[in-house]
Scaffold this active site. Structure first.
Site, mmCIF file in Angstrom:
data_model
loop_
_atom_site.group_PDB
_atom_site.id
_atom_site.type_symbol
_atom_site.label_atom_id
_atom_site.label_comp_id
_atom_site.label_asym_id
_atom_site.label_seq_id
_atom_site.Cartn_x
_atom_site.Cartn_y
_atom_site.Cartn_z
ATOM 1 N N HIS A 32 -0.694 -7.157 6.351
ATOM 2 C CA HIS A 32 -0.584 -6.725 4.960
ATOM 3 C C HIS A 32 -0.503 -5.202 4.904
ATOM 4 C CE1 HIS A 32 -0.964 -7.264 0.621
ATOM 5 N NE2 HIS A 32 -1.765 -6.212 0.618
ATOM 6 N N HIS A 65 3.332 -4.705 0.284
ATOM 7 C CA HIS A 65 2.910 -4.716 -1.119
ATOM 8 C C HIS A 65 3.208 -3.347 -1.728
ATOM 9 C CE1 HIS A 65 -0.810 -4.954 -4.009
ATOM 10 N NE2 HIS A 65 0.330 -4.994 -4.665
ATOM 11 N N MET A 67 2.964 -0.853 -4.379
ATOM 12 C CA MET A 67 2.245 -0.380 -5.567
ATOM 13 C C MET A 67 2.850 0.954 -5.972
ATOM 14 S SD MET A 67 -1.675 -1.480 -4.649
ATOM 15 C CE MET A 67 -1.504 -1.526 -2.869
ATOM 16 N N ASP A 174 -5.760 -10.532 -3.101
ATOM 17 C CA ASP A 174 -6.020 -9.226 -2.501
ATOM 18 C C ASP A 174 -7.063 -8.493 -3.331
ATOM 19 O OD1 ASP A 174 -5.908 -6.797 -1.204
ATOM 20 O OD2 ASP A 174 -3.863 -6.311 -1.807
#
Length: 215
Positions: A32, A65, A67, A174
């Protein structure tokens, strides 16, 4: 079996390649990778060049991921860096359908992420177009936050929607995940657990991941 995706945000940044190799050796299913731009969230982390450098250190999927504000501007760079899953926030994307289609066109698996305060109904129209739904159980931006148990019904609702509509996207959780909260999420319908400090600071990451696989 629940998948486990250690978050390298909690790894030793002075030897990231070794850390990625270690987590794969410990039995992790995914890597991740939290990408933060200092705008959508107040912190800054890594970009596509670092992911590209880390890619040779593991054969398991890279779960990236994003963001970041307007992630559609950088999809090509992250796809080329070696990301397998590219997850974008519904709160940060100007055109979700177009963004998901572009991730798919680039040969990567598209995902949508939701902040704790965002209702699942906002993304329900897109759930048939994704491979991954990432539900945040803390406010994104920093590691080490406490799990928000009030998000558990959202996980259950997502799981029910998936079953009712014959969909097969992963449901990843998460934020504040450890043995206790991970088990709660798995019981609610989560299929992937992303965690940082609880895995990297464990006495034996292999044993911890094996335990979580049994949730």
């Amino acid at each position: 079996m629940v998948k486990v995706a250690p978050s390298i945000l909690s790894a030793d940044f002075s030897r990231l390649g070794e850390e990625v190799h270690r987590l794969q050796r410990a039995g992790a299913d995914w890597v991740h990778v939290d990408v933060m731009d200092g705008m959508f969230v107040p912190n800054l982390t890594i970009g596509p060049d670092v992911i590209k450098a880390l890619r040779p250190h593991a054969t398991i999927p890279f779960d990236v991921h994003l963001m970041i504000e307007r992630p559609e501007r950088y999809l090509k760079q992250f796809a080329e860096s070696g990301a397998d899953y590219i997850t974008v926030h519904v709160e940060a994307t100007e055109d979700m359908e177009k963004t998901l289609n572009e991730i798919r066109r680039l040969g990567r698996k598209p995902g949508i992420s939701l902040n704790p305060g965002t209702d699942l109904s906002l993304v329900e129209p897109f759930l048939g177009d994704i491979d991954l739904l990432l539900i945040m159980t803390v406010q994104p931006g920093f590691g080490g936050q406490s799990f928000k148990p009030e998000i558990l019904p959202k996980i259950s609702k997502a799981s029910e929607h998936r079953k009712k509509n014959g969909l097969n996207f992963e449901i990843e959780i998460d934020g504040g995940i450890n043995r206790s909260t991970g088990l709660q999420c798995a019981k609610a319908g989560a299929t992937v657990l992303a965690a940082g400090s609880s895995l990297f600071k464990s006495a034996d990451m292999s044993a911890e991941i094996a335990l979580w696989h049994g949730f």
